[in-house]
Design a protein around this motif. Structure first.
Motif, PDB file in Angstrom:
ATOM      1  N   TRP A 124       0.843  -1.188   0.000  1.00  0.00           N
ATOM      2  CA  TRP A 124       0.000   0.000   0.000  1.00  0.00           C
ATOM      3  C   TRP A 124       0.884   1.246   0.000  1.00  0.00           C
ATOM      4  O   TRP A 124       2.035   1.206   0.461  1.00  0.00           O
ATOM      5  CB  TRP A 124      -0.905   0.017   1.234  1.00  0.00           C
ATOM      6  CG  TRP A 124      -1.753  -1.201   1.369  1.00  0.00           C
ATOM      7  CD1 TRP A 124      -1.357  -2.452   1.765  1.00  0.00           C
ATOM      8  CD2 TRP A 124      -3.161  -1.312   1.112  1.00  0.00           C
ATOM      9  NE1 TRP A 124      -2.419  -3.323   1.773  1.00  0.00           N
ATOM     10  CE2 TRP A 124      -3.534  -2.652   1.382  1.00  0.00           C
ATOM     11  CE3 TRP A 124      -4.132  -0.411   0.697  1.00  0.00           C
ATOM     12  CZ2 TRP A 124      -4.844  -3.105   1.234  1.00  0.00           C
ATOM     13  CZ3 TRP A 124      -5.440  -0.853   0.561  1.00  0.00           C
ATOM     14  CH2 TRP A 124      -5.777  -2.182   0.819  1.00  0.00           C
ATOM     15  N   ALA A 179       0.955   5.754   0.513  1.00  0.00           N
ATOM     16  CA  ALA A 179       0.282   6.978   0.953  1.00  0.00           C
ATOM     17  C   ALA A 179       1.057   8.186   0.448  1.00  0.00           C
ATOM     18  O   ALA A 179       2.254   8.315   0.693  1.00  0.00           O
ATOM     19  CB  ALA A 179       0.186   7.020   2.478  1.00  0.00           C
ATOM     20  N   TYR A 180       0.380   9.047  -0.294  1.00  0.00           N
ATOM     21  CA  TYR A 180       0.993  10.278  -0.798  1.00  0.00           C
ATOM     22  C   TYR A 180      -0.054  11.375  -0.789  1.00  0.00           C
ATOM     23  O   TYR A 180      -1.094  11.248  -1.435  1.00  0.00           O
ATOM     24  CB  TYR A 180       1.534  10.074  -2.213  1.00  0.00           C
ATOM     25  CG  TYR A 180       2.048  11.352  -2.849  1.00  0.00           C
ATOM     26  CD1 TYR A 180       3.133  12.023  -2.297  1.00  0.00           C
ATOM     27  CD2 TYR A 180       1.440  11.886  -3.980  1.00  0.00           C
ATOM     28  CE1 TYR A 180       3.603  13.196  -2.861  1.00  0.00           C
ATOM     29  CE2 TYR A 180       1.903  13.054  -4.554  1.00  0.00           C
ATOM     30  CZ  TYR A 180       2.988  13.704  -3.995  1.00  0.00           C
ATOM     31  OH  TYR A 180       3.450  14.875  -4.541  1.00  0.00           O
ATOM     32  N   SER A 181       0.192  12.448  -0.037  1.00  0.00           N
ATOM     33  CA  SER A 181      -0.813  13.503   0.126  1.00  0.00           C
ATOM     34  C   SER A 181      -0.569  14.702  -0.779  1.00  0.00           C
ATOM     35  O   SER A 181      -1.278  15.691  -0.696  1.00  0.00           O
ATOM     36  CB  SER A 181      -0.846  13.969   1.595  1.00  0.00           C
ATOM     37  OG  SER A 181       0.429  14.413   2.014  1.00  0.00           O
ATOM     38  N   THR A 229       5.099   3.749   2.399  1.00  0.00           N
ATOM     39  CA  THR A 229       4.663   2.465   1.848  1.00  0.00           C
ATOM     40  C   THR A 229       4.440   1.490   2.997  1.00  0.00           C
ATOM     41  O   THR A 229       5.150   1.522   4.005  1.00  0.00           O
ATOM     42  CB  THR A 229       5.692   1.865   0.869  1.00  0.00           C
ATOM     43  OG1 THR A 229       6.917   1.611   1.556  1.00  0.00           O
ATOM     44  CG2 THR A 229       5.924   2.800  -0.302  1.00  0.00           C
ATOM     45  N   THR A 287      -9.247   1.248   1.023  1.00  0.00           N
ATOM     46  CA  THR A 287      -8.077   1.991   1.487  1.00  0.00           C
ATOM     47  C   THR A 287      -7.789   1.625   2.944  1.00  0.00           C
ATOM     48  O   THR A 287      -8.649   1.099   3.644  1.00  0.00           O
ATOM     49  CB  THR A 287      -8.287   3.508   1.388  1.00  0.00           C
ATOM     50  OG1 THR A 287      -9.450   3.886   2.148  1.00  0.00           O
ATOM     51  CG2 THR A 287      -8.462   3.951  -0.051  1.00  0.00           C
ATOM     52  N   GLN A 337      -6.247   3.222   6.697  1.00  0.00           N
ATOM     53  CA  GLN A 337      -5.935   4.420   7.473  1.00  0.00           C
ATOM     54  C   GLN A 337      -4.904   4.032   8.537  1.00  0.00           C
ATOM     55  O   GLN A 337      -5.148   3.137   9.340  1.00  0.00           O
ATOM     56  CB  GLN A 337      -7.189   4.984   8.149  1.00  0.00           C
ATOM     57  CG  GLN A 337      -8.275   5.429   7.190  1.00  0.00           C
ATOM     58  CD  GLN A 337      -7.873   6.673   6.407  1.00  0.00           C
ATOM     59  OE1 GLN A 337      -7.124   7.505   6.889  1.00  0.00           O
ATOM     60  NE2 GLN A 337      -8.380   6.789   5.187  1.00  0.00           N
ATOM     61  N   GLN A 372      -2.583   8.806   7.790  1.00  0.00           N
ATOM     62  CA  GLN A 372      -2.351   8.755   6.352  1.00  0.00           C
ATOM     63  C   GLN A 372      -3.356   7.803   5.712  1.00  0.00           C
ATOM     64  O   GLN A 372      -3.780   6.821   6.326  1.00  0.00           O
ATOM     65  CB  GLN A 372      -0.926   8.273   6.039  1.00  0.00           C
ATOM     66  CG  GLN A 372       0.176   9.147   6.583  1.00  0.00           C
ATOM     67  CD  GLN A 372       0.316  10.450   5.809  1.00  0.00           C
ATOM     68  OE1 GLN A 372       0.042  10.520   4.617  1.00  0.00           O
ATOM     69  NE2 GLN A 372       0.754  11.490   6.502  1.00  0.00           N
ATOM     70  N   THR A 373      -3.723   8.100   4.457  1.00  0.00           N
ATOM     71  CA  THR A 373      -4.596   7.215   3.696  1.00  0.00           C
ATOM     72  C   THR A 373      -3.753   6.427   2.701  1.00  0.00           C
ATOM     73  O   THR A 373      -3.089   7.010   1.845  1.00  0.00           O
ATOM     74  CB  THR A 373      -5.674   8.006   2.941  1.00  0.00           C
ATOM     75  OG1 THR A 373      -6.481   8.721   3.880  1.00  0.00           O
ATOM     76  CG2 THR A 373      -6.568   7.068   2.139  1.00  0.00           C
ATOM     77  N   PHE A 374      -3.786   5.107   2.820  1.00  0.00           N
ATOM     78  CA  PHE A 374      -2.997   4.232   1.954  1.00  0.00           C
ATOM     79  C   PHE A 374      -3.887   3.628   0.873  1.00  0.00           C
ATOM     80  O   PHE A 374      -4.972   3.145   1.156  1.00  0.00           O
ATOM     81  CB  PHE A 374      -2.365   3.103   2.771  1.00  0.00           C
ATOM     82  CG  PHE A 374      -1.228   3.537   3.660  1.00  0.00           C
ATOM     83  CD1 PHE A 374       0.090   3.304   3.288  1.00  0.00           C
ATOM     84  CD2 PHE A 374      -1.475   4.169   4.868  1.00  0.00           C
ATOM     85  CE1 PHE A 374       1.137   3.700   4.102  1.00  0.00           C
ATOM     86  CE2 PHE A 374      -0.430   4.565   5.697  1.00  0.00           C
ATOM     87  CZ  PHE A 374       0.876   4.331   5.305  1.00  0.00           C
ATOM     88  N   LYS A 375      -3.379   3.659  -0.361  1.00  0.00           N
ATOM     89  CA  LYS A 375      -4.058   3.016  -1.483  1.00  0.00           C
ATOM     90  C   LYS A 375      -3.229   1.818  -1.935  1.00  0.00           C
ATOM     91  O   LYS A 375      -2.018   1.777  -1.755  1.00  0.00           O
ATOM     92  CB  LYS A 375      -4.220   4.008  -2.641  1.00  0.00           C
ATOM     93  CG  LYS A 375      -5.054   5.226  -2.296  1.00  0.00           C
ATOM     94  CD  LYS A 375      -5.145   6.163  -3.492  1.00  0.00           C
ATOM     95  CE  LYS A 375      -5.974   7.396  -3.148  1.00  0.00           C
ATOM     96  NZ  LYS A 375      -6.053   8.333  -4.295  1.00  0.00           N
TER      97      LYS A 375
END
Length: 222
Positions: free
Chosen positions: A43, A45-47, A64, A158, A160, A164-167
């Motif tokens: 996963w 996470a990038y904001s 990651t 996703t 949390q 951070q929100t991970f995709k």
């Protein structure tokens, strides 16, 4: 006769749905109703990088997270967590000024942003287990730290974690693709900031910026 067939068919469909809800395991409908969360895999996470980041000298890391299932009774998953960041490699951690020249009433400053990708944090094989009361929640073994929970959202697919929100990572949003987007965001935000600075200067200053990104440390990490 036709009415009886329709009624019978309707009754059968309702019965199948009720049995599925009751956990009788009938076909794909049961999977939709009672399927367990799919945490496995990598996963990211990038904001994003914005004008505020440039003004405030804030650089948000790229995270990651890799979740791997385990077979023992206590440890359900292990988590590998890494954080990456671009950092200036020029003197004083500032963009290097190549040249400044006058063009009419404006200045054109050629800047060279030379950066390298740095791994800030890397934690391997962190044990975790699923919360018995919430199958969408994994609790990592971090002594009940607020950042020790991973919450899965089945609606958006996703995670949390650590605010951070991970995709999910795949070929379309790999680490390299995310960092390519980061470089685009840096250029847009920095150009906008230098435009504001130039417009406020007396005389007005026009900045022409040359960006250089070095990804040597990225090789072998994707």
């Amino acid at each position: 006769m036709l009415l009886k067939i329709v009624r019978s068919l309707s009754f059968f469909l309702v019965l199948v749905f009720i049995l599925a809800l009751a956990g009788c395991g009938i076909g794909p409908l049961d999977k939709i109703v009672s399927s367990s969360p799919n945490y496995e895999g990598k996963w990211i996470a990038y904001s994003g990088y914005t004008l505020d980041n440039v003004k405030n000298h804030i650089d948000t890391p790229v995270f990651t997270l890799t979740l791997t299932p385990k077979n023992d009774a206590k440890t359900i998953y292990t988590a590998d967590l890494s954080a990456y960041n671009y950092q200036f490699t020029t003197p004083n951690n500032q963009p290097a000024i190549q040249s400044i020249q006058m063009v009419g009433d404006s200045k054109e400053a050629h800047l060279d942003f030379s950066t390298a990708l740095v791994k800030l944090v890397s934690v391997k094989d962190l044990p975790g287990s699923v919360d018995e009361s919430n199958p969408n929640l994994i609790k990592l073994n971090l002594e009940n730290s607020p950042a020790s929970s991973i919450l899965y959202d089945p609606k958006t697919d996703t995670l949390q974690c650590m605010d951070q929100t991970f995709k999910r990572m795949d070929q379309s949003n790999s680490l390299q693709a995310t960092l390519d987007q980061y470089k685009k965001d840096v250029k847009v935000a920095t150009d906008k900031y230098l435009e504001e600075v130039g417009m406020a200067a007396n005389p007005k200053t026009k900045f022409i910026v040359t960006y250089t990104f070095k990804d040597d440390l990225l090789k072998g990490e994707d």
